[in-house]
Design a protein around this motif. Structure first.
Motif: not given
Length: 76
Positions: A17-40
């Motif tokens: 919940q605290n991450v959803r609040a920080a990202l301002h996301v709720s059900p139906g919203d889109l999120i993008a994942w970006e993976v760095g070469a170092d695995g982060t």
């Protein structure tokens, strides 16, 4: 902020919940994942594109599509 979540057998997880609040996301919203070469991994909220709006804007840009404009801005 550190938040830990468990991954299910289907590869799913609950966004805390605290991450959803920080990202301002709720059900139906889109999120993008970006993976760095170092695995982060970085996750961010994605604003959906308003195709109708973009097409309306595109129609107003025709005055900037002459061959003179192409020549002038080719190297940018």
């Amino acid at each position: 902020m550190l938040a830990i979540a468990k991954i299910t057998a289907k590869g799913q997880t609950t966004i805390p919940q605290n991450v959803r609040a920080a990202l301002h996301v709720s059900p139906g919203d889109l999120i993008a994942w970006e993976v760095g070469a170092d695995g982060t991994a970085t996750v961010r909220r994605v604003q959906p594109l308003d195709i109708e709006y973009l097409r309306a804007v595109e129609g107003t840009l025709s005055e900037w599509a002459s061959s003179a404009d192409e020549d002038a801005y080719r190297e940018l």
